[in-house]
Design a protein around this motif. Structure first.
Motif, PDB file in Angstrom:
ATOM      1  N   LEU A   1     -38.980  48.644 -15.661  1.00  0.00           N
ATOM      2  CA  LEU A   1     -39.332  49.944 -15.085  1.00  0.00           C
ATOM      3  C   LEU A   1     -38.449  50.286 -13.883  1.00  0.00           C
ATOM      4  O   LEU A   1     -38.002  51.418 -13.722  1.00  0.00           O
ATOM      5  N   PHE A   2     -38.199  49.285 -13.067  1.00  0.00           N
ATOM      6  CA  PHE A   2     -37.346  49.504 -11.901  1.00  0.00           C
ATOM      7  C   PHE A   2     -35.931  49.860 -12.329  1.00  0.00           C
ATOM      8  O   PHE A   2     -35.317  50.791 -11.799  1.00  0.00           O
ATOM      9  N   THR A   3     -35.402  49.141 -13.316  1.00  0.00           N
ATOM     10  CA  THR A   3     -34.059  49.423 -13.830  1.00  0.00           C
ATOM     11  C   THR A   3     -33.999  50.814 -14.439  1.00  0.00           C
ATOM     12  O   THR A   3     -33.047  51.568 -14.222  1.00  0.00           O
ATOM     13  N   ALA A   4     -35.014  51.191 -15.202  1.00  0.00           N
ATOM     14  CA  ALA A   4     -35.059  52.524 -15.798  1.00  0.00           C
ATOM     15  C   ALA A   4     -35.129  53.591 -14.714  1.00  0.00           C
ATOM     16  O   ALA A   4     -34.450  54.625 -14.790  1.00  0.00           O
ATOM     17  N   PHE A   5     -35.912  53.348 -13.684  1.00  0.00           N
ATOM     18  CA  PHE A   5     -36.014  54.294 -12.583  1.00  0.00           C
ATOM     19  C   PHE A   5     -34.665  54.491 -11.909  1.00  0.00           C
ATOM     20  O   PHE A   5     -34.246  55.617 -11.635  1.00  0.00           O
ATOM     21  N   LEU A   6     -33.981  53.387 -11.635  1.00  0.00           N
ATOM     22  CA  LEU A   6     -32.665  53.480 -10.998  1.00  0.00           C
ATOM     23  C   LEU A   6     -31.674  54.228 -11.881  1.00  0.00           C
ATOM     24  O   LEU A   6     -30.891  55.053 -11.398  1.00  0.00           O
ATOM     25  N   ALA A   7     -31.685  53.941 -13.154  1.00  0.00           N
ATOM     26  CA  ALA A   7     -30.756  54.591 -14.071  1.00  0.00           C
ATOM     27  C   ALA A   7     -31.027  56.089 -14.166  1.00  0.00           C
ATOM     28  O   ALA A   7     -30.097  56.906 -14.191  1.00  0.00           O
ATOM     29  N   LEU A   8     -32.285  56.464 -14.225  1.00  0.00           N
ATOM     30  CA  LEU A   8     -32.631  57.879 -14.375  1.00  0.00           C
ATOM     31  C   LEU A   8     -32.581  58.653 -13.065  1.00  0.00           C
ATOM     32  O   LEU A   8     -32.400  59.865 -13.072  1.00  0.00           O
ATOM     33  N   SER A   9     -32.721  57.970 -11.952  1.00  0.00           N
ATOM     34  CA  SER A   9     -32.717  58.674 -10.664  1.00  0.00           C
ATOM     35  C   SER A   9     -31.358  59.299 -10.365  1.00  0.00           C
ATOM     36  O   SER A   9     -31.266  60.293  -9.654  1.00  0.00           O
ATOM     37  N   SER A  10     -30.296  58.738 -10.922  1.00  0.00           N
ATOM     38  CA  SER A  10     -28.967  59.328 -10.692  1.00  0.00           C
ATOM     39  C   SER A  10     -28.826  60.683 -11.386  1.00  0.00           C
ATOM     40  O   SER A  10     -27.956  61.474 -11.037  1.00  0.00           O
ATOM     41  N   LEU A  11     -29.683  60.986 -12.344  1.00  0.00           N
ATOM     42  CA  LEU A  11     -29.637  62.281 -13.018  1.00  0.00           C
ATOM     43  C   LEU A  11     -30.070  63.414 -12.091  1.00  0.00           C
ATOM     44  O   LEU A  11     -29.782  64.577 -12.345  1.00  0.00           O
ATOM     45  N   ASN A  12     -30.751  63.063 -11.020  1.00  0.00           N
ATOM     46  CA  ASN A  12     -31.204  64.062 -10.059  1.00  0.00           C
ATOM     47  C   ASN A  12     -30.215  64.278  -8.921  1.00  0.00           C
ATOM     48  O   ASN A  12     -30.533  64.965  -7.963  1.00  0.00           O
ATOM     49  N   ALA A  13     -29.036  63.715  -9.014  1.00  0.00           N
ATOM     50  CA  ALA A  13     -28.032  63.873  -7.957  1.00  0.00           C
ATOM     51  C   ALA A  13     -27.641  65.340  -7.832  1.00  0.00           C
ATOM     52  O   ALA A  13     -27.571  66.071  -8.815  1.00  0.00           O
ATOM     53  N   VAL A  14     -27.383  65.757  -6.615  1.00  0.00           N
ATOM     54  CA  VAL A  14     -27.035  67.151  -6.337  1.00  0.00           C
ATOM     55  C   VAL A  14     -25.537  67.245  -6.125  1.00  0.00           C
ATOM     56  O   VAL A  14     -24.947  66.461  -5.391  1.00  0.00           O
ATOM     57  N   GLU A  15     -24.929  68.208  -6.768  1.00  0.00           N
ATOM     58  CA  GLU A  15     -23.501  68.417  -6.596  1.00  0.00           C
ATOM     59  C   GLU A  15     -23.278  69.248  -5.332  1.00  0.00           C
ATOM     60  O   GLU A  15     -23.888  70.289  -5.136  1.00  0.00           O
ATOM     61  N   VAL A  16     -22.390  68.769  -4.491  1.00  0.00           N
ATOM     62  CA  VAL A  16     -22.048  69.485  -3.266  1.00  0.00           C
ATOM     63  C   VAL A  16     -20.771  70.258  -3.531  1.00  0.00           C
ATOM     64  O   VAL A  16     -19.744  69.682  -3.874  1.00  0.00           O
ATOM     65  N   LYS A  17     -20.829  71.562  -3.366  1.00  0.00           N
ATOM     66  CA  LYS A  17     -19.681  72.395  -3.709  1.00  0.00           C
ATOM     67  C   LYS A  17     -18.836  72.775  -2.501  1.00  0.00           C
ATOM     68  O   LYS A  17     -17.772  73.331  -2.651  1.00  0.00           O
ATOM     69  N   GLU A  18     -19.320  72.498  -1.319  1.00  0.00           N
ATOM     70  CA  GLU A  18     -18.541  72.830  -0.133  1.00  0.00           C
ATOM     71  C   GLU A  18     -17.754  71.613   0.319  1.00  0.00           C
ATOM     72  O   GLU A  18     -18.076  70.478  -0.043  1.00  0.00           O
ATOM     73  N   GLU A  19     -16.696  71.855   1.093  1.00  0.00           N
ATOM     74  CA  GLU A  19     -15.876  70.748   1.572  1.00  0.00           C
ATOM     75  C   GLU A  19     -16.644  69.950   2.607  1.00  0.00           C
ATOM     76  O   GLU A  19     -17.392  70.497   3.402  1.00  0.00           O
TER      77      GLU A  19
END
Length: 103
Positions: free
Chosen positions: A5-23
């Motif tokens: 469960l912990f491994t799955a959580f870590l793997a899926l949590s990266s899907l929520n990363a936010v793209e930063v478009k400013e410098e």
């Protein structure tokens, strides 16, 4: 089960990363470096792995302290250094960033 469960959580949590478009600017810190005899050895032995800030942040220290730091870099981190260069590094650090005490 918990590991899965912990491994799955870590793997899926990266899907929520936010793209930063400013410098983004990386901060630059200009450390005051004291030039002197054996500085070339400092550049070749110390600054290849860490910034000068690591040295300055130690504060003024004894010659024994600086000698211990060099030995730590050799033993714990595998720095390949000759006895002559190690002595030069300790001499430079003590002269420019020492507290005047041998111990």
């Amino acid at each position: 089960m918990y590991k899965f469960l912990f491994t799955a959580f870590l793997a899926l949590s990266s899907l929520n990363a936010v793209e930063v478009k400013e410098e983004m600017a990386v901060p630059y810190i200009a450390y005051e470096i004291k030039m002197g005899e054996h500085f070339d050895t400092i550049q070749g032995q110390c600054l290849t792995c860490h910034s000068f800030g690591y040295i300055i942040n130690q504060g003024p220290q004894s010659k024994a302290f600086w000698s211990g730091k060099v030995k730590k870099m050799e033993n714990a981190f595998g720095m390949d250094i000759s006895k002559k260069d190690a002595s030069s590094v300790v001499d430079y650090l003590f002269k420019h960033y020492g507290n005047g005490k041998l111990k």
